[in-house]
Design a protein around this motif. Sequence first.
Motif, mmCIF file in Angstrom:
data_model
loop_
_atom_site.group_PDB
_atom_site.id
_atom_site.type_symbol
_atom_site.label_atom_id
_atom_site.label_comp_id
_atom_site.label_asym_id
_atom_site.label_seq_id
_atom_site.Cartn_x
_atom_site.Cartn_y
_atom_site.Cartn_z
ATOM 1 N N GLY A 88 0.810 -1.213 0.000
ATOM 2 C CA GLY A 88 0.000 0.000 0.000
ATOM 3 C C GLY A 88 0.841 1.260 0.000
ATOM 4 O O GLY A 88 0.534 2.232 -0.698
ATOM 5 N N VAL A 89 1.914 1.237 0.776
ATOM 6 C CA VAL A 89 2.813 2.390 0.820
ATOM 7 C C VAL A 89 3.507 2.573 -0.524
ATOM 8 O O VAL A 89 3.673 3.690 -1.013
ATOM 9 C CB VAL A 89 3.850 2.222 1.947
ATOM 10 N N VAL A 139 2.432 1.624 -3.532
ATOM 11 C CA VAL A 139 1.478 2.134 -4.527
ATOM 12 C C VAL A 139 1.211 3.611 -4.290
ATOM 13 O O VAL A 139 1.179 4.419 -5.237
ATOM 14 C CB VAL A 139 0.163 1.327 -4.467
ATOM 15 N N ALA A 140 1.020 3.998 -3.025
ATOM 16 C CA ALA A 140 0.758 5.406 -2.707
ATOM 17 C C ALA A 140 1.929 6.292 -3.115
ATOM 18 O O ALA A 140 1.741 7.396 -3.650
ATOM 19 C CB ALA A 140 0.474 5.559 -1.214
ATOM 20 N N GLY A 190 -2.340 4.684 2.084
ATOM 21 C CA GLY A 190 -1.952 3.447 1.407
ATOM 22 C C GLY A 190 -1.642 2.347 2.393
ATOM 23 O O GLY A 190 -2.028 1.186 2.195
ATOM 24 N N SER A 216 -3.678 -1.321 2.841
ATOM 25 C CA SER A 216 -2.927 -2.569 2.813
ATOM 26 C C SER A 216 -3.104 -3.352 4.109
ATOM 27 O O SER A 216 -3.268 -4.577 4.102
ATOM 28 C CB SER A 216 -1.438 -2.260 2.587
#
Length: 283
Positions: free
Chosen positions: A53-54, A56-57, A67, A71
């Motif tokens: 998530g991090v 992608v962000a 993100g 996640s």
Amino acid sequence: MELLTTPFEVSFVFRALLAGGCAAVLCACIGTWVVLRGLAFFGDAMSHGMLPGVAVAALLGGNLMLGAAVSALVMSLGVVAVSRTSRLSQDVGIGLQFITMLSLGVVLVSHSGSFAVDLTAFLFGDVLGVTTRDVVVIAVAAVVGVGACAVAHRPFTALTFDERKAHTLGLRPGVAHLGMLVLVALATVASFRVVGTLLVFGLLIGPPATALLLVRGIGRVMVTAAVIGVAQVYLGLVVSWYAETAAGATVTLLGGVGFLAVLAVKTLLCRVGSRTANENHYQ
């Protein structure tokens, strides 16, 4: 006294103290349930599972904390789903989610050659770089987390000590378990900005484990762990200021050292007490 207050005259160090203190209180309350329920592995896996998530962000120029939250939520739901739909133990489900999420994060990171600095901050934190907005977010997360622990105290207690009784009392242990995992995700997401995902585990596990050596009763453990956690953050920032060491790592290191020191002293006192009791018996 000036040695203990001088570092906090600098605005960014004072913000670090506020953010770290809020994170310590949040992690103390939620970490107590983590230690009592034996969810330490989940907490560690969660800290790594936020990486996709991090990543992608960061690649999309979005908010890293958002993100990480997405996640973490996906991983929490995944752990519950695997446990319910298979005969495998929860540890196996956590391990599978852990390696899948971590590998996906590394794959995503490998597509960006400019992500190295952000990844370092994600892993090890930047407590001295927190902004006023970060402090507000962590403070709100702490209020929500502590409030949720208070509201769900009864079902969490029943789930921890007697899951069958929780079923009998209609406390819906499955929902309570999911809620507990979500709270672990909240603590991890809110705290990674302060000490990083590799070090947030220290705040989540260290103070509650130390508190369990000192007091009994869930409420007392939470309060004691919060005090220990805040003191750990304060002393860690002071030591890092004068020793010129990494602030987040110093904070977490003190937690581990504190636990080992308390354990050693308690063990020594028990041995001395046992020896004295034996001597009095033979006299």
